[in-house]
Structure formats: structure tokens, C-alpha cells
Design an enzyme around this catalytic site. Structure first.
Site, PDB file in Angstrom:
ATOM      1  N   PHE A  12       0.824  -1.214   0.000  1.00 41.17           N
ATOM      2  CA  PHE A  12       0.000   0.000   0.000  1.00 41.17           C
ATOM      3  C   PHE A  12       0.867   1.278   0.000  1.00 41.17           C
ATOM      4  N   THR A  37       3.701 -10.901  -1.042  1.00 40.98           N
ATOM      5  CA  THR A  37       2.846 -11.660  -0.125  1.00 40.98           C
ATOM      6  C   THR A  37       1.394 -11.361  -0.508  1.00 40.98           C
ATOM      7  N   THR A 101      10.030 -11.288   8.989  1.00 41.85           N
ATOM      8  CA  THR A 101      10.142 -10.159   8.044  1.00 41.85           C
ATOM      9  C   THR A 101      10.526  -8.859   8.755  1.00 41.85           C
ATOM     10  N   THR A 126       6.217   2.858  12.879  1.00 39.37           N
ATOM     11  CA  THR A 126       4.814   3.159  13.178  1.00 39.37           C
ATOM     12  C   THR A 126       4.685   3.769  14.570  1.00 39.37           C
ATOM     13  N   ASP A 127       3.632   4.558  14.759  1.00 37.99           N
ATOM     14  CA  ASP A 127       3.376   5.104  16.099  1.00 37.99           C
ATOM     15  C   ASP A 127       2.984   4.006  17.086  1.00 37.99           C
ATOM     16  N   GLU A 128       2.629   2.816  16.566  1.00 43.14           N
ATOM     17  CA  GLU A 128       2.164   1.756  17.468  1.00 43.14           C
ATOM     18  C   GLU A 128       3.282   1.246  18.374  1.00 43.14           C
ATOM     19  N   TYR A 151       2.654  -7.366  16.317  1.00 48.00           N
ATOM     20  CA  TYR A 151       3.068  -6.488  15.212  1.00 48.00           C
ATOM     21  C   TYR A 151       3.917  -5.331  15.737  1.00 48.00           C
ATOM     22  N   LYS A 155       7.964  -4.304  15.226  1.00 43.56           N
ATOM     23  CA  LYS A 155       8.415  -3.018  14.663  1.00 43.56           C
ATOM     24  C   LYS A 155       9.336  -2.305  15.656  1.00 43.56           C
ATOM     25  N   ASN A 181      -2.518   5.175   8.156  1.00 38.66           N
ATOM     26  CA  ASN A 181      -2.661   5.690   6.784  1.00 38.66           C
ATOM     27  C   ASN A 181      -3.947   5.191   6.154  1.00 38.66           C
ATOM     28  N   PRO A 206     -18.057  -5.063  10.469  1.00 39.80           N
ATOM     29  CA  PRO A 206     -17.722  -5.597  11.791  1.00 39.80           C
ATOM     30  C   PRO A 206     -16.925  -4.596  12.633  1.00 39.80           C
ATOM     31  N   VAL A 207     -17.590  -4.005  13.625  1.00 34.90           N
ATOM     32  CA  VAL A 207     -16.942  -3.006  14.483  1.00 34.90           C
ATOM     33  C   VAL A 207     -16.478  -3.689  15.770  1.00 34.90           C
ATOM     34  N   ARG A 215      -8.029   6.548  16.286  1.00 33.62           N
ATOM     35  CA  ARG A 215      -6.814   6.536  15.479  1.00 33.62           C
ATOM     36  C   ARG A 215      -6.629   7.930  14.888  1.00 33.62           C
ATOM     37  N   ASN A 250     -13.483   5.151  15.569  1.00 36.60           N
ATOM     38  CA  ASN A 250     -13.803   4.266  14.442  1.00 36.60           C
ATOM     39  C   ASN A 250     -15.242   4.447  13.953  1.00 36.60           C
TER      40      ASN A 250
HETATM   41  P1  NAD Z   1       1.369  -3.587   3.309  1.00 38.22           P
HETATM   42  O1  NAD Z   1       1.079  -4.793   4.121  1.00 38.22           O
HETATM   43  O2  NAD Z   1       0.311  -3.003   2.453  1.00 38.22           O
HETATM   44  O3  NAD Z   1       2.619  -3.852   2.353  1.00 38.22           O
HETATM   45  C1  NAD Z   1       3.754  -4.535   2.787  1.00 38.22           C
HETATM   46  C2  NAD Z   1       4.546  -4.940   1.558  1.00 38.22           C
HETATM   47  O4  NAD Z   1       5.744  -5.620   2.012  1.00 38.22           O
HETATM   48  C3  NAD Z   1       3.808  -5.914   0.647  1.00 38.22           C
HETATM   49  O5  NAD Z   1       3.951  -5.519  -0.689  1.00 38.22           O
HETATM   50  C4  NAD Z   1       4.511  -7.244   0.883  1.00 38.22           C
HETATM   51  O6  NAD Z   1       4.493  -8.100  -0.254  1.00 38.22           O
HETATM   52  C5  NAD Z   1       5.926  -6.792   1.222  1.00 38.22           C
HETATM   53  N1  NAD Z   1       6.658  -7.776   2.027  1.00 38.22           N
HETATM   54  C6  NAD Z   1       6.220  -8.442   3.118  1.00 38.22           C
HETATM   55  N2  NAD Z   1       7.174  -9.269   3.565  1.00 38.22           N
HETATM   56  C7  NAD Z   1       8.251  -9.105   2.750  1.00 38.22           C
HETATM   57  C8  NAD Z   1       9.550  -9.668   2.723  1.00 38.22           C
HETATM   58  N3  NAD Z   1       9.938 -10.574   3.623  1.00 38.22           N
HETATM   59  N4  NAD Z   1      10.401  -9.272   1.751  1.00 38.22           N
HETATM   60  C9  NAD Z   1      10.004  -8.363   0.818  1.00 38.22           C
HETATM   61  N5  NAD Z   1       8.792  -7.800   0.789  1.00 38.22           N
HETATM   62  C10 NAD Z   1       7.922  -8.158   1.762  1.00 38.22           C
HETATM   63  O7  NAD Z   1       1.908  -2.515   4.366  1.00 38.22           O
HETATM   64  P2  NAD Z   1       1.765  -0.921   4.336  1.00 38.22           P
HETATM   65  O8  NAD Z   1       0.498  -0.547   4.997  1.00 38.22           O
HETATM   66  O9  NAD Z   1       2.072  -0.417   2.991  1.00 38.22           O
HETATM   67  O10 NAD Z   1       2.940  -0.531   5.325  1.00 38.22           O
HETATM   68  C11 NAD Z   1       4.252  -0.225   4.838  1.00 38.22           C
HETATM   69  C12 NAD Z   1       5.146   0.094   6.020  1.00 38.22           C
HETATM   70  O11 NAD Z   1       4.613   1.226   6.721  1.00 38.22           O
HETATM   71  C13 NAD Z   1       5.243  -1.028   7.041  1.00 38.22           C
HETATM   72  O12 NAD Z   1       6.571  -1.104   7.478  1.00 38.22           O
HETATM   73  C14 NAD Z   1       4.324  -0.592   8.173  1.00 38.22           C
HETATM   74  O13 NAD Z   1       4.773  -1.104   9.410  1.00 38.22           O
HETATM   75  C15 NAD Z   1       4.465   0.911   8.095  1.00 38.22           C
HETATM   76  N6  NAD Z   1       3.306   1.690   8.556  1.00 38.22           N
HETATM   77  C16 NAD Z   1       2.048   1.418   8.070  1.00 38.22           C
HETATM   78  C17 NAD Z   1       0.974   2.189   8.490  1.00 38.22           C
HETATM   79  C18 NAD Z   1      -0.421   1.959   7.949  1.00 38.22           C
HETATM   80  O14 NAD Z   1      -1.362   2.597   8.418  1.00 38.22           O
HETATM   81  N7  NAD Z   1      -0.618   1.115   6.960  1.00 38.22           N
HETATM   82  C19 NAD Z   1       1.169   3.223   9.411  1.00 38.22           C
HETATM   83  C20 NAD Z   1       2.461   3.474   9.888  1.00 38.22           C
HETATM   84  C21 NAD Z   1       3.528   2.700   9.459  1.00 38.22           C
HETATM   85  P1  TYD Z   2      -6.571  -1.346  11.596  1.00 39.56           P
HETATM   86  O1  TYD Z   2      -6.961  -0.758  10.278  1.00 39.56           O
HETATM   87  O2  TYD Z   2      -6.393  -2.819  11.690  1.00 39.56           O
HETATM   88  O3  TYD Z   2      -5.277  -0.558  12.083  1.00 39.56           O
HETATM   89  P2  TYD Z   2      -4.511  -0.603  13.531  1.00 39.56           P
HETATM   90  O4  TYD Z   2      -5.067  -1.688  14.357  1.00 39.56           O
HETATM   91  O5  TYD Z   2      -3.084  -0.893  13.130  1.00 39.56           O
HETATM   92  O6  TYD Z   2      -4.709   0.750  14.114  1.00 39.56           O
HETATM   93  O7  TYD Z   2      -7.678  -0.932  12.659  1.00 39.56           O
HETATM   94  C1  TYD Z   2      -8.007   0.421  12.901  1.00 39.56           C
HETATM   95  C2  TYD Z   2      -9.058   0.440  13.991  1.00 39.56           C
HETATM   96  O8  TYD Z   2     -10.258  -0.164  13.489  1.00 39.56           O
HETATM   97  C3  TYD Z   2      -8.683  -0.345  15.226  1.00 39.56           C
HETATM   98  O9  TYD Z   2      -9.205   0.303  16.380  1.00 39.56           O
HETATM   99  C4  TYD Z   2      -9.385  -1.675  15.036  1.00 39.56           C
HETATM  100  C5  TYD Z   2     -10.648  -1.283  14.306  1.00 39.56           C
HETATM  101  N1  TYD Z   2     -11.227  -2.305  13.404  1.00 39.56           N
HETATM  102  C6  TYD Z   2     -12.577  -2.686  13.527  1.00 39.56           C
HETATM  103  O10 TYD Z   2     -13.308  -2.177  14.399  1.00 39.56           O
HETATM  104  N2  TYD Z   2     -13.076  -3.620  12.669  1.00 39.56           N
HETATM  105  C7  TYD Z   2     -12.297  -4.220  11.711  1.00 39.56           C
HETATM  106  O11 TYD Z   2     -12.814  -5.104  10.972  1.00 39.56           O
HETATM  107  C8  TYD Z   2     -10.930  -3.803  11.583  1.00 39.56           C
HETATM  108  C9  TYD Z   2     -10.047  -4.422  10.542  1.00 39.56           C
HETATM  109  C10 TYD Z   2     -10.448  -2.845  12.454  1.00 39.56           C
END
Ligand code: NAD
Ligand code: TYD
Length: 337
Positions: A12, A37, A101, A126-128, A151, A155, A181, A206-207, A215, A250
Site C-alpha cells: 500500500f 505476499t 520479516t 509506526t506510532d504503534e 506487530y 516493529k 494511513n 464488523p466493528v 486513530r 472508528n
Molecule cells: P502492506 O502490508 O500493504 O505492504 C507490505 C509490503 O511488504 C507488501 O507488498 C509485501 O508483499 C511486502 N513484504 C512483506 N514481507 C516481505 C519480505 N519478507 N520481503 C520483501 N517484501 C515483503 O503494508 P503498508 O500498509 O504499505 O505498510 C508499509 C510500512 O509502513 C510497514 O513497514 C508498516 O509497518 C508501516 N506503517 C504502516 C501504516 C499503515 O497505516 N498502513 C502506518 C504506519 C507505518
Molecule cells: P486497523 O486498520 O487494523 O489498524 P490498527 O489496528 O493498526 O490501528 O484498525 C483500525 C481500527 O479499526 C482499530 O481500532 C481496530 C478497528 N477495526 C474494527 O473495528 N473492525 C475491523 O474489521 C478492523 C479491521 C479494524
């Protein structure tokens, strides 16, 4: 010319980042290493897969030999590590791949950055990693790491390794810690695309629990500009929080989605909560705003409308990523809730 190894560039955020850089910075070459993946899709590279400044390589960041070969062959000077297992719920049902990974993979990339003496290593975190907040306060870069899910623990471990490689071997790094994001190409397992996809198909939403978990949402393009700004302007060894000052419960997010899609609230179904569910995240982004003059470009309302429109107009993409495996995942994840 900057020559960057982007990992996870078929996911993403990574694919949005590569798309932005190729469009806006023609002097940059990107080698894009992704294992493809369930979360990585070549459909996410639509429009730039064959770009002359882009080379896609299918492979694993844990494969040190491959990583070194890419660095040599493409004369890479910078690594930006987006690759990760990224979904909290999946880390609760199976943590091992998250360690492989997110921890071993980051270690492998750091060893390559050290041995090849790269100019910069950027770890997209991540902020998590900070854990959860009560009703008041925000995470700053000084907040101690206190991760709660497998997770976020993986990180945080990776962040510690990055700092250790800086301290011990002088690897020139930055770490970015962004809030949640949303935007185009997000896999529909995360809250916003899952709710849009289900609502479009008149399926239940599903909440988890009471739905009042908070968030701090950031449009993906703004995360990408922040990472780019860090690469251009940050001194090595600095850590930056990234966030959009857009805290939402949410249920409020879901409400906006239902209104925009003209779907009834009766689709909402409160289900069993996520174990160890973090109550609230909120980012203090003053450091990147003040020191690097970064600003988010979109409000949440603008970003969510754009995102919903994108999903409405890209149902082919949704159809292609929501394959048989996704249905299995969905039934498994939600069956006992
Ligand atoms: P995503 O799950 O959409 O994408 C992850 C990508 O990494 C995929 O394309 C997957 O194929 C690839 N991947 C997984 N394992 C791999 C490996 N062993 N070798 C090579 N490629 C591999 O994740 P995202 O939401 O795009 O997140 C990207 C980064 O940003 C992550 O590090 C995540 O921790 C961080 N991040 C995400 C968010 C969010 O809200 N999505 C917020 C803050 C930080
Ligand atoms: P998520 O998108 O999984 O991100 P993160 O847990 O990394 O913040 O979830 C965002 C919020 O939405 C979190 O409070 C969990 C909630 N959530 C639901 O209520 N239902 C769902 O089906 C999912 C996937 C998340």
C-alpha cells in the site's frame, strides 16, 4: 542521481511512494524489492511497472545475498524499508512471520547498508511502537517504546536494531513513525478499505467492541511526502513522528463512509473485540513540521472522500486483490466474533 532500494514497494504505502517519486523526481532510480505476499500486488504498480527509472524485483528482504546483489547491480546509495507484515489482527493469530520479516528482514537490510557503506537507511516505522494513550496527550519522539501487539513489538525491535547499527557501526539512518494511513491501494483487511468494500457490497461492517477506539488518520500521499522530506533534509540519526492531527473514533469514520455511499447504519455490527486492543493513538508531529517544514496537504474529510471515490472507481482492483485466499482469511478472522 539518487539510486534507492525501496522494499515493500508493491504494498500500500510503498507503491504510493514509488509512484510519487517517479512522477515528481525524474532524477531518481528505484529498485523495488518485494516478496509479493498476500498484501503485495503487481496491480498496485499500474502505470509505472515498466518505467525506465524503475526495476521491480520479486524477492525476500531476509535474503542477504539478493539484497547485496541488487545494491551492486543498481549502484544503490539509499535503502527505504517499507517491507513488513503490517496487520495487527494477523500478528495475533500468527506472530512468527512478523518476527521473520519485520525483525530478521530489517537486520538483513542493515547489514547490507553497513557493509556497502550506504549514504542513508530509512526505516518506515509506526506510532504503534509507543503503545496506547488514554484520553489525553500525544506521542512525541521522546515517548518510551511500549508496544502491545506482536506487530508493534516486532516493529519496535526493528527500530532498536536500526539505532544499534547507527550507534555501533555508524550506519546513517532515520526512523519515521507514522500514524494510521488510508488512501488508494490499501488492502481491504484494514479498517477503512474493509468498511468501504463491505458497504459497497451491502455486507455487515464488523466493528470491534464499542467502536470508540481512536486513530489519528493520515492520507497516504502525505506520509509519502514526509518520508521524502526526511530523505532530503534530515540529519542522520534523527527520528520523526508523522501524523495528520486527525483523530477520529472508528464509528465516526464508518459514519462518514456510510453517508458518502448512501448506505444504512443498520449494516454496522458490533463484534467481539480484538485482544489487547490499543484504545487511542495520537501523534505530536511538531518536530517534522518545525525542523523539516513538512505539512499534510489534505484534511481528513478531503482525504476520505477521495479515497471512497477511488474505491468506487477501482472495483476491478478490489476484485483482483479480494481473491479466494481473502475470502478464507475473512471467514476465519470474523467467524467467532
Ligand atoms: P502492506 O502490508 O500493504 O505492504 C507490505 C509490503 O511488504 C507488501 O507488498 C509485501 O508483499 C511486502 N513484504 C512483506 N514481507 C516481505 C519480505 N519478507 N520481503 C520483501 N517484501 C515483503 O503494508 P503498508 O500498509 O504499505 O505498510 C508499509 C510500512 O509502513 C510497514 O513497514 C508498516 O509497518 C508501516 N506503517 C504502516 C501504516 C499503515 O497505516 N498502513 C502506518 C504506519 C507505518
Ligand atoms: P486497523 O486498520 O487494523 O489498524 P490498527 O489496528 O493498526 O490501528 O484498525 C483500525 C481500527 O479499526 C482499530 O481500532 C481496530 C478497528 N477495526 C474494527 O473495528 N473492525 C475491523 O474489521 C478492523 C479491521 C479494524
Amino acid at each position: 542521481m539518487s539510486r534507492i532500494l525501496v522494499t515493500g514497494g508493491a504494498g500500500f504505502i510503498g507503491s504510493n511512494f514509488v509512484r510519487m517519486v517517479l512522477a515528481e523526481h525524474p532524477e531518481v532510480f528505484i529498485a523495488n524489492l518485494d516478496k509479493l505476499t498476500y498484501a503485495g500486488n503487481l496491480e498496485n504498480l499500474a502505470g509505472f511497472l515498466d518505467h525506465s527509472n524503475h526495476k521491480f524485483i520479486k524477492g525476500d528482504i531476509c535474503d542477504g545475498r539478493l539484497v547485496e546483489q541488487i545494491i551492486d547491480e543498481h549502484r544503490i546509495d539509499t535503502i527505504i524499508n517499507f517491507a513488513a507484515e503490517s496487520h495487527v489482527d494477523r500478528s495475533i493469530t500468527g506472530a512468527k512471520i512478523f518476527i521473520e520479516t519485520n525483525v530478521t528482514g530489517t537486520l538483513t537490510l542493515l547489514e547490507a547498508a553497513r557493509d556497502k557503506d550506504l549514504e542513508r537507511f530509512i526505516q518506515v516505522s509506526t506510532d504503534e511502537v509507543y503503545g496506547e494513550l488514554g484520553p489525553e496527550g500525544k506521542f512525541t519522539e521522546q515517548t518510551p517504546l511500549s508496544p502491545n501487539s506482536p506487530y508493534s513489538a516486532s516493529k519496535a525491535a526493528a527500530d532498536h536494531l536500526v539505532e544499534a547499527f547507527g550507534h555501533t557501526w555508524g550506519v546513517k539512518y532515520n526512523i519515521t513513525r507514522c500514524s494510521n494511513n488510508y488512501g488508494p491501494y490499501q488492502f481491504p483487511e484494514k479498517l477503512i478499505p474493509l468498511m468501504i468494500n463491505n458497504a459497497l457490497n451491502d455486507k455487515e461492517l464488523p466493528v470491534y467492541g464499542d467502536g470508540l477506539y481512536v486513530r489519528d488518520w493520515l492520507y497516504v500521499y502525505d506520509h509519502c511526502t514526509a518520508v521524502w522530506r526526511v530523505l532530503q533534509k534530515a540529519p542522520p540519526g534523527e527520528i520523526y513522528n508523522i501524523g495528520g492531527c486527525s483523530e477520529k473514533a472508528n464509528l465516526d469514520v464508518i459514519d462518514l463512509i456510510l453517508k458518502r455511499l448512501d448506505k444504512p447504519k443498520s449494516l454496522i455490527k458490533h463484534v467481539k473485540d480484538r485482544p489487547g486492543h490499543d484504545r487511542r493513538y495520537a501523534i505530536d508531529a511538531d518536530k517534522i513540521i518545525t525542523d523539516l517544514a513538512w505539512q499534510p496537504s489534505l484534511s481528513f474529510e478531503e482525504g476520505i472522500n477521495r479515497t471512497i471515490d477511488w474505491y468506487i472507481n477501482n472495483q476491478d482492483w478490489l476484485g483482483s486483490v479480494v481473491s479466494g485466499d481473502y475470502q478464507k482469511y475473512y471467514e476465519q478472522m470474523y467467524k467467532d466474533r
